[in-house]
Enzyme design. Structure first.
Site, PDB file in Angstrom:
ATOM      1  N   GLU A  77      57.447  44.940  31.517  1.00 30.39           N
ATOM      2  CA  GLU A  77      56.535  44.114  31.928  1.00 30.39           C
ATOM      3  C   GLU A  77      57.393  42.978  31.577  1.00 30.39           C
ATOM      4  OE1 GLU A  77      52.403  42.255  33.686  1.00 30.39           O
ATOM      5  OE2 GLU A  77      53.214  42.780  31.277  1.00 30.39           O
ATOM      6  N   LYS A 176      50.772  45.516  40.052  1.00 27.52           N
ATOM      7  CA  LYS A 176      49.895  44.938  38.835  1.00 27.52           C
ATOM      8  C   LYS A 176      48.514  44.197  39.809  1.00 27.52           C
ATOM      9  CE  LYS A 176      48.878  42.657  35.313  1.00 27.52           C
ATOM     10  NZ  LYS A 176      49.774  41.709  34.151  1.00 27.52           N
ATOM     11  N   CYS A 209      50.667  47.071  32.187  1.00 25.79           N
ATOM     12  CA  CYS A 209      49.814  45.860  30.852  1.00 25.79           C
ATOM     13  C   CYS A 209      48.408  45.940  30.838  1.00 25.79           C
ATOM     14  CB  CYS A 209      50.285  44.823  30.751  1.00 25.79           C
ATOM     15  SG  CYS A 209      50.009  43.702  29.355  1.00 25.79           S
TER      16      CYS A 209
END
Ligand SMILES: CC(C)(CO)[C@@H](O)C(=O)NCCC(=O)NCCS
Length: 489
Positions: A77, A176, A209
């Protein structure tokens, strides 16, 4: 001649469609070259220059991985342009990334959807090296400011993971959902996306993440969509005792019964290091290094379907704990803060002991024997059943045994990186009200303990003999009660 070539192409086609029981995965922990501090946006040329510098390094990793037979590589990321952006300054770094169903090989048709130099370069890396490439870039979707939800600047910006297959074709795009603090440059997508794709070496899922802490999309990919392997670009800021990258991410793979290809960004100033090719049924490599600022490539063979492996079995996390009688809770019980969560601790004063300790609905049990008792080190066993509210809200049920930072009771739960106390054995369990429990064991100097522990079918995390040769920092059953999350749907 023609016949030979024809036969060869049939052969190649057949082999490319055949199911593979194993595959080779790679991750690259990249020390991203950050942009200079920006007060106003740079030109698209300047933005591309920086992204190309990062992609130069990623491309080397891709070539090396492919040269060693890897089928797929994950990069981190923020690995192409870093962070510290505003909505305005991220703009020249963004590209419009189409839905994969358009069937696009950017490397062969770069201009099909407008300017796309980053997507083109990534696609060419995949195509030219015949390897799946996973990367994290920014997606720009223009909108009409009169539309509900459209930001004032007329565009949605998404933190996006993309996957190119070994022909360079875009096969997955994921926006995300669980943005972390400070990601002000990005929007949360209106819909939670579940992104999967099939390969000859299993079904893949992808998230980014902070997503890993939540049911959607992380747990849902496994529970509802049955993926075998999860691709996980991350920029994870390590936090002891329970949320250091290699510790928590390896535990997630084990608890969920999937492979997790975790590629962290490398930036020691922000405590970002720790990547791994994690698997529930195999000893696999990981990487953690706070000593230098260079990148690192990991490559490993994995089972395509880890839950079919002979060593895999489902675990009933509360079976043991719900069948036994409570032991005494010890003579020194106190409360302490661990990442702002109010734990109930009991001190492990003796060389050997057996205790139970409860908070709200959760009772945790421990049975341990230390190999030696160091007078300058204190260990406690603790329980927490409650809503965690710092840097995100998520409901936890945790049983943990850990070394306190000092001999001060108030230091129990604080971060500590070294220990000298070795344990001959331990067993911990809890009557969890969730089946999402992640088993962690962390050794001195932030090392994992492969082959030194196992989780039994009845939910006990037990040490194996090898544990006694390494001082222990902590061992934890980190449970997530998704249904009690404030944002659970
Ligand atoms: C460990 C944890 C969760 C504690 O709050 C926190 O330190 C952490 O790494 N969060 C995820 C970070 C993330 O999404 N980064 C991307 C933007 S920089």
């Amino acid at each position: 001649m023609v016949t030979a070539r024809f036969l060869l192409s049939i052969l190649l086609w057949a082999s490319s469609c055949q199911a593979l029981e194993k595959f080779i995965g790679a991750i690259y922990e990249h020390a991203v070259i950050l942009p200079d501090e920006m007060t106003k946006p740079v030109s698209t040329q300047e933005a591309l220059q920086l992204m190309n510098k990062n992609m130069d390094i990623l491309e080397e990793a891709v070539k090396t991985a492919a040269g060693q037979g890897a089928h797929l590589i994950v990069t981190p990321e923020d690995g192409i342009y870093g962070w510290r952006f505003t909505r305005e300054t991220i703009n020249p770094f963004l590209e419009d990334i189409p839905d994969p169903n358009v069937n696009w090989i950017p490397c062969s048709d770069p201009e099909r959807f407008g300017r796309a130099p980053v997507q083109t370069r990534l696609s060419c890396m995949a195509k030219n090296n015949s390897i799946y490439v996973v990367a994290n870039i920014g997606d720009r979707k223009l909108c009409n400011i009169s539309d509900v939800g459209c930001p004032d600047d007329g565009q949605y910006n998404y933190n996006t993971a993309v996957v190119y297959d070994s022909n360079g074709k875009l096969v997955a795009r994921y926006h995300k959902y669980n943005l972390f603090l400070g990601e002000v440059q990005f929007n949360q997508p209106k819909e939670q996306e579940i992104v999967t794709f099939d390969t000859p070496f299993g079904k893949f899922g992808i998230f980014i993440c902070f997503d890993i802490l939540f049911y959607n999309p992380a747990a849902a990919l496994v529970v509802e969509h049955n993926v075998d392997t999860v691709l996980f670009p991350t920029a994870w800021m390590n936090l002891l005792p329970h949320l250091t990258a290699i510790e928590f991410h390896s535990a997630w793979a084990m608890g969920m019964g999937v492979n997790l290809l975790s590629a962290n960004t490398h930036n020691t100033e922000n405590r970002m290091t720790g990547s791994g090719i994690f698997s529930p049924d195999k000893v696999v490599p990981y990487y953690y290094n706070m000593k230098n600022e260079s990148g690192h490539l990991l490559i490993s063979e994995l089972n395509s379907h880890p839950r079919n492996s002979s060593t895999y079995y489902p675990i009933i996390w509360n079976l043991h704990a719900s069948q036994i009688k409570n032991s005494p809770s010890g003579s020194n019980i106190f409360n302490g803060l661990l990442f702002a969560d109010n734990y109930t601790f009991t001190e492990l004063k003796e060389l050997h002991g057996e205790y139970s300790i409860c908070q709200n609905d959760l009772c945790c049990h421990i049975n341990y024997t230390m190999a030696e008792k160091h007078s300058e080190e204190m260990y406690v066993f603790g329980v927490f059943d409650g809503l965690h509210i710092v840097e995100g809200e998520y409901y936890l049920q945790v049983c943990t045994m850990l070394k306190c930072q000092s001999m001060d009771f108030n230091s129990c739960g604080e971060s500590v990186e070294t220990a000298s106390t070795r344990f001959s054995s331990f067993s911990i369990s809890g009557n969890f009200s969730t089946s999402f429990v992640f088993p962690e064991v962390l050794l001195t100097n932030i090392h994992l303990a492969p082959n030194m522990f196992q989780v039994l079918k009845d939910g006990r995390l037990v040490s194996k003999p090898g544990i006694s040769s390494h001082p222990l920092l902590s061992t934890t059953l980190f449970g997530r009660l998704y249904q009690k999350d404030p944002n659970s749907k």
